[in-house]
Design a protein around this motif. Structure first.
Motif, mmCIF file in Angstrom:
data_model
loop_
_atom_site.group_PDB
_atom_site.id
_atom_site.type_symbol
_atom_site.label_atom_id
_atom_site.label_comp_id
_atom_site.label_asym_id
_atom_site.label_seq_id
_atom_site.Cartn_x
_atom_site.Cartn_y
_atom_site.Cartn_z
ATOM 1 N N HIS A 115 4.313 25.144 20.123
ATOM 2 C CA HIS A 115 4.444 24.935 18.674
ATOM 3 C C HIS A 115 3.167 25.372 17.952
ATOM 4 N N LEU A 116 2.013 24.986 18.485
ATOM 5 C CA LEU A 116 0.752 25.368 17.859
ATOM 6 C C LEU A 116 0.582 26.883 17.826
ATOM 7 N N ALA A 117 0.931 27.563 18.904
ATOM 8 C CA ALA A 117 0.787 29.014 18.945
ATOM 9 C C ALA A 117 1.579 29.667 17.817
ATOM 10 N N ARG A 118 2.779 29.176 17.572
ATOM 11 C CA ARG A 118 3.609 29.750 16.509
ATOM 12 C C ARG A 118 3.028 29.451 15.127
ATOM 13 N N VAL A 119 2.603 28.207 14.926
ATOM 14 C CA VAL A 119 2.065 27.815 13.626
ATOM 15 C C VAL A 119 0.756 28.553 13.332
ATOM 16 N N LEU A 120 -0.141 28.609 14.319
ATOM 17 C CA LEU A 120 -1.433 29.259 14.102
ATOM 18 C C LEU A 120 -1.285 30.761 13.938
ATOM 19 N N GLU B 299 7.504 33.269 15.247
ATOM 20 C CA GLU B 299 8.276 32.482 16.202
ATOM 21 C C GLU B 299 8.253 33.095 17.597
ATOM 22 N N ALA B 300 7.937 34.398 17.687
ATOM 23 C CA ALA B 300 7.891 35.071 18.991
ATOM 24 C C ALA B 300 6.508 35.035 19.618
ATOM 25 N N ALA B 301 5.551 34.370 18.981
ATOM 26 C CA ALA B 301 4.171 34.423 19.449
ATOM 27 C C ALA B 301 3.999 33.890 20.861
ATOM 28 N N GLY C 222 -1.611 13.930 26.922
ATOM 29 C CA GLY C 222 -1.369 13.987 25.487
ATOM 30 C C GLY C 222 -1.103 15.366 24.944
ATOM 31 N N ILE C 223 -1.046 16.389 25.811
ATOM 32 C CA ILE C 223 -0.827 17.761 25.361
ATOM 33 C C ILE C 223 0.256 18.371 26.242
ATOM 34 N N THR C 224 1.434 18.528 25.716
ATOM 35 C CA THR C 224 2.534 19.098 26.482
ATOM 36 C C THR C 224 2.609 20.604 26.275
#
Length: 301
Positions: A269-274, A248-250, A261-263
């Motif tokens: 969110h993607l950084a945390r998930v990946l 979550e701190a990524a 189309g990319i906020t």
């Protein structure tokens, strides 16, 4: 479109290339694999007065083993990096990311040095070299110098190379037993740039993580490390829940751009998930706590 007029020179060695770059000054550009520069020239986004082609400088190609590192020539193609036994053994994270670059035609022409010197924040390989604590070797009128990856990328399409300097090689440390690696990349199509990608290296000790390195692509104007997530991962049992909390701190301290189309929130969110996926895979943990099978996960034993 047709590129603007330019002078073309093709040196046979590094010293000759440095002299040629000095002739063009700020309007000189180096041609490595040409996968980035030539499209920009056709669109007149780049209008160099002088192009110095390194295609006939053999000493800039190849991978050699040193005592504690690998030295990769700047003109080594992505194909040769990917298929190097030394890279796959000692720097598998670099091999994993290189496998995602373009397609076979691009990998046969594009070069590692060209990708790094282009310094596109969405590019795969700058983030990988940053995660590996690599060094970039530059040669210019004042001789050879080593630039840490953390200091090399200074802005979008901008590096610490000085006028007249040439990127001649990349040095990446050989990481020993206990290290695991993983590269995660999210893009909308096979040929598209990464929306976000994450390069992960972790060193396990017993049941915990002793060291973590995480680098993000396309979360700012340069590739970025994720120090808060790295610190949060160290020193405790490597469980799925623990890794998820650390991930979550990524995105802390990043400044991702917004686009059609990319906020910013989407990239965050993607950084945390990946990061969560990457750390779990590099540490040998599946989503259920078991070891996953993933084509871009590696462990050194």
């Amino acid at each position: 479109m047709i590129p603007a007029a330019f002078e073309y020179l093709c040196p046979a060695g590094v010293e000759e290339a440095v002299r040629m770059l000095a002739l063009g000054g700020a309007k000189a550009q180096v041609l490595a694999g040409g996968q980035s520069l030539l499209p920009m020239m056709r669109l007149r986004q780049a209008t160099p007065a002088l192009v110095v082609d390194l295609g006939r400088v053999p000493q800039l190609c190849g991978v050699r083993e040193e005592a504690r590192s690998l030295h990769i020539g700047a003109m080594t193609t992505h194909h040769d990096v990917l298929h190097s036994a030394l890279v796959r053994r000692h720097a598998p994270l670099l091999a994993a990311a290189t496998e995602t670059v373009g397609d076979p035609a691009v990998r046969h022409r594009g070069t590692l040095g060209g990708a790094l010197a282009h310094a596109d924040p969405a590019s795969d390989l700058p983030a990988v070299v940053l995660a590996l604590d690599g060094e970039l070797m530059a040669e210019g009128p004042r001789g050879l110098r080593a630039i840490p990856a953390a200091e090399f990328f200074v802005g979008r399409l901008r590096t610490a190379l000085e006028p007249g300097e040439l990127l001649v090689g990349i040095r990446v440390p050989k990481l020993g037993a206990g290290w695991g690696f993983h590269y995660e990349k999210f893009r909308h199509s096979a040929q598209a740039s990464a929306v976000v990608s994450v390069a992960v290296a972790v060193r396990r000790e017993a049941s915990g993580i002793a060291e973590a390195r995480i680098a993000l692509a396309n979360m700012g104007t340069t590739p970025l490390r994720a120090p808060a997530a790295e610190a949060a991962l160290v020193g405790a049992d490597a469980t799925v829940a623990f890794v998820a909390r650390a991930a979550e701190a990524a995105a802390d301290g990043t400044s991702p751009a917004s686009g059609p189309g990319i906020t910013r929130e989407y990239r965050t969110h993607l950084a945390r998930v990946l990061t969560r996926r990457g750390v779990l895979a590099a540490a040998g943990l599946g989503a259920d706590g078991t070891s996953p099978v993933h084509e871009r996960s590696f462990r050194i034993r």
